[in-house]
Enzyme design. Sequence first.
Site, short mmCIF file in Angstrom:
data_model
loop_
_atom_site.label_atom_id
_atom_site.label_comp_id
_atom_site.label_asym_id
_atom_site.label_seq_id
_atom_site.Cartn_x
_atom_site.Cartn_y
_atom_site.Cartn_z
N THR A 81 13.92 101.01 116.28
CA THR A 81 14.10 102.40 116.71
C THR A 81 13.69 103.40 115.64
O THR A 81 13.19 104.49 115.95
CB THR A 81 15.59 102.62 117.08
OG1 THR A 81 15.90 101.76 118.17
CG2 THR A 81 15.88 104.04 117.48
N SER A 141 13.22 94.68 117.79
CA SER A 141 13.67 93.45 117.13
C SER A 141 14.10 92.38 118.12
O SER A 141 14.18 91.20 117.78
CB SER A 141 14.78 93.75 116.13
OG SER A 141 15.97 94.08 116.79
N1 LIG Z 1 18.34 100.59 116.99
C1 LIG Z 1 17.37 99.71 117.20
O1 LIG Z 1 16.54 99.52 116.37
C2 LIG Z 1 17.40 98.96 118.51
C3 LIG Z 1 16.06 98.42 118.95
N2 LIG Z 1 16.17 97.93 120.30
C4 LIG Z 1 15.59 97.25 118.10
O2 LIG Z 1 16.37 96.39 117.77
O3 LIG Z 1 14.44 97.18 117.76
#
Ligand SMILES: NC(=O)C[C@H](N)C(=O)O
Length: 656
Positions: free
Chosen positions: A82, A154
């Site tokens: 993110t 991720s």
């Molecule tokens: N806050 C984040 O980075 C969540 C994102 N979905 C990830 O894990 O890449």
Amino acid sequence: MSGNESNLTNVEAATAAIAMEPSDPISIMPSPSSKRLTSIDHTVPASPTLQSPSVRRNKSDGNLMAQDVKEARVKVIYTGGTIGMMRNDRHVLTPIPNALVRSIRKYPNIHDDEYAQLRFGASASMAPLVLPYVQDEPRRVLYQITEYTPLLDSSNMTMNDWARIANDIHQSYEFFDGFVVLHGTDTLSYTASALSFMLENLGKTVIITGSQIPIFETRTDGKDNFTSALIIAGNYIIPEVCIFFGHKLMRGNRTVKISSNSLDAFDSPNVPPLARIGINVNVDYRLIFRPCSIERFCVHLNLDENVGVLRLFPSISLSTFRAFLAPPMRGVVLQSFGSGNIPSNRKDLMDALKAAADRGVIIINCTQCPNGSVAAIYDTGKVLSDVGVIPGYDMTPEAALAKLAYVIGKEEWSLEVKKQMMQSNLRGELTSIIAPKMEDYDLVDAVARSLHLSSPQELDQLGATLFPAMINAAVVDGDLKKINNLKAYGADLSGSNHDHRTALHLACQLGNVEIVKHLLRNGVSVHTRDRYERTALLEAVSTDNHEIIQLLINCGAHLTGSSRAVGEQLCAAAARGSLLRLKSYQYAGADLSQPDPSGRTVLHLAALHGFPEVIQYVLPYMENVAAEDMLGLNALHYAKRGGDPAVVDLLKSVIS
Ligand SMILES: NC(=O)C[C@H](N)C(=O)O
């Protein structure tokens, strides 16, 4: 540096040696990853083997402009998450390639463009990014961002991505003081746990961070997480894989993601944070897990993917249970109830566990509770060990899973050794026995009482002042017993005095091999630089103690400072005819053909001052025996000026 060539197996590491002094040409060299078109280096590689800056005083306001400023180099590996995402037209967050560095260059609180201009001149737009000055921190952090392609949420990451990060850290290890990995938060604890095992004998700080709100948004946790991670990675030697999030630095393999929307997204339930960031950075050095073997940093990339987490629930069916344990499964984290209990009245499950354990599947018992440890205090837990299930103590499921993949991937270990390792504390990931009560701070308390000091801050300050002085006195006396006693009183053997010198600096200077070994086995860092930028390795070189040099190198030490400054030292040694000193530098990893800033090499100086034995020794190591200095003169010209006919003849035989 020839001594380090084993690590310089890729173009990126080799080109990372490009000097960043203002006079140096700055160019963008392709990294091996960018050759594969899978990552982009947004700046020239930075290297700690470089000279400190000579940025000048600003004529208009007279302010000090980077002159005498100490710098630290941090490599940033940007994998996605993110932190670098933007909303697309459907308001969905997606990572945007090449956007992060471009934006950061425009943020004055993450990049100090004025300093960069002064430091890198016209090339500043491609030069490393520079963190603005941070009050109370000794070093300016220069950072280089390597962006992966594709950038990943991720949740899409795999064990291959862990290996890629580990490998990239390995390749550039000697060129940076610390590492920051930008990563999505969803699987960040898994990556941190895995890296903590894969990076063996880690001596530098690795911090993984990300954010819940993109860094491009006005209200974001990304800026704070990123800048704090950079500050810590550049200024503190915490030789662990850590996670920085929500003002806390935590041991990575102790963390779990506890919230999908809070900015305090991570917790370390069984170990307090290694550092807390408030108005000041407060590191709890006593919590730091240090490598205590005399071995060099290396990476283990072979992970076994046949591992899994099985969370028990009441009435779980035998078929589900069996299917999970069936081949090719080789390692299972069994998440049991409470302090490690399973329904002991389910003989069918017990038989399935025993059959799997007998087949060689490593089954590790961890609790479903976010807090606490498994312990065989109930009959329902005890039966597990009877069927061959191993206690995982207070490991998080993330750490246990990553550790299984790592341990099973160690093909050189027998099944018995693997099981033993799963129960051992390898990287601070588990607490198997309650630590014996330390006589922590008794000594400091006694002194504090006599001085009428009482606040925790005063006690900490007193400890930080008293202990290094007392340890140094014990080092001077060569008194191992005293050093151990001080440790038992709560002294941090890695602590440094007001000149930022550790006991290791002193022991190397004094040439006490036993004490050096003892300090290294107690995890004292070989990378600490004192106020004058000297490392323990430089002390050993200055006293020509080859045994200690070898010990330090075996522990991952390497030369720091500009390669041209090393060239200067080599030339000075050659001018004195000091073969001993040349060998000391060589054993420390220096390239004997490294020229000084005027382009002269050891060959020029040994020729001028007439030292044939030095010439004989260095000849095989010279990259170009006919190398010319800035005046266009080679070693033969120097020999002729020196006037020693034997030396002239010797050089005529190699230079036409
Ligand atoms: N806050 C984040 O980075 C969540 C994102 N979905 C990830 O894990 O890449």
